[in-house]
Design a protein around this motif. Structure first.
Motif, short mmCIF file in Angstrom:
data_model
loop_
_atom_site.label_atom_id
_atom_site.label_comp_id
_atom_site.label_asym_id
_atom_site.label_seq_id
_atom_site.Cartn_x
_atom_site.Cartn_y
_atom_site.Cartn_z
N HIS A 5 -12.75 33.60 20.93
CA HIS A 5 -11.64 33.35 21.98
C HIS A 5 -11.77 34.18 22.96
O HIS A 5 -12.78 35.30 22.74
CB HIS A 5 -10.36 33.61 21.44
N MET A 11 -3.51 28.25 24.97
CA MET A 11 -3.59 29.41 24.20
C MET A 11 -3.10 30.78 24.89
O MET A 11 -3.83 31.17 25.97
CB MET A 11 -4.87 29.49 23.40
N GLU A 43 -11.83 32.02 26.76
CA GLU A 43 -12.95 31.42 26.42
C GLU A 43 -12.79 29.99 25.55
O GLU A 43 -11.86 30.00 24.73
CB GLU A 43 -13.70 32.18 25.27
N TYR A 44 -13.43 29.00 26.33
CA TYR A 44 -13.17 27.68 25.64
C TYR A 44 -13.25 27.67 24.30
O TYR A 44 -14.18 27.79 23.70
CB TYR A 44 -13.89 26.43 26.18
N CYS A 45 -12.02 27.33 23.46
CA CYS A 45 -12.12 27.17 21.94
C CYS A 45 -11.69 26.15 21.29
O CYS A 45 -11.60 26.00 20.10
CB CYS A 45 -11.35 28.40 21.71
N CYS A 75 -5.92 32.99 26.78
CA CYS A 75 -7.49 32.66 26.36
C CYS A 75 -8.31 32.50 27.26
O CYS A 75 -8.10 31.46 27.91
CB CYS A 75 -7.43 31.90 24.99
N HIS A 87 -7.15 24.97 23.86
CA HIS A 87 -7.56 26.39 24.60
C HIS A 87 -6.75 26.66 25.71
O HIS A 87 -6.10 27.83 26.08
CB HIS A 87 -8.80 26.09 25.06
CU1 CUA Z 1 -8.97 30.67 22.30
CU2 CUA Z 1 -9.61 29.45 24.41
#
Ligand code: CUA
Length: 163
Positions: free
Chosen positions: A109, A155, A146-148, A144, A152
């Motif tokens: 993340h 988030m 960062e692609y999670c 967030c 995402h």
């Molecule tokens: Cu956690 Cu994108």
């Protein structure tokens, strides 16, 4: 002149370049030793699968810590996981040094508060630490970045800076 002999001029340049290499390596070593600087590969590790059992990131130890650090900064501990930062809302005072310590319970993340220096990757297995000061009171989203996964985009959590 035999084949092993080195030309006088070449010998001079050779010693100059060796001296420069020595100087550069010396500068790195002196800085590392005197300033306590270490390469970014030296980081704090943590077991992401058992965060809930850890000393620091157990559920009841998260959020803004009641006792300030020795230098007066406040420590904030957050766990990032699909899809949120826990706790979901925190409240910190303006103008105070805030030390964020974050760990991921699952995948990669990122944590980012727009228009501030608060931005870091949260890599599973490592503790991310960022220091920030929020000069102005207000409500800030922590996103967030960062692609999670599918959630995402949703988030985020709320940081309220109070006067
Ligand atoms: Cu956690 Cu994108």
């Amino acid at each position: 002149m035999s084949r092993l002999e080195i030309d006088e001029l070449e010998r001079k340049w050779l010693s100059v370049s060796l001296a420069m290499i020595g100087l550069f390596v010396g500068a790195i070593v002196v800085t590392a030793v005197s300033q306590g600087v270490h390469p970014p590969s030296h980081v704090e590790t943590i077991d992401s699968a058992s965060l809930h059992l850890s000393q620091e990131f157990a559920e009841d130890k998260l959020g803004v810590q009641p006792t300030p650090l020795a230098d007066g900064s406040l420590q904030v501990r957050l766990v990032a996981g699909r899809y949120g930062f826990y706790p979901r809302e925190i409240e910190v005072p303006a103008g105070r040094r805030i030390v964020f310590r974050m760990a991921s319970m699952d995948v990669l993340h990122g944590a980012h508060i727009p228009m501030t220096n608060m931005s870091t990757m949260i890599v599973p297995g490592y503790v991310s630490e960022v220091v920030s000061v929020f000069p102005k009171p207000g409500e800030y989203p922590m996103l967030c970045n960062e692609y999670c996964g599918l959630g995402h985009d949703h988030m985020w959590s709320k940081v309220t800076v109070i006067a």
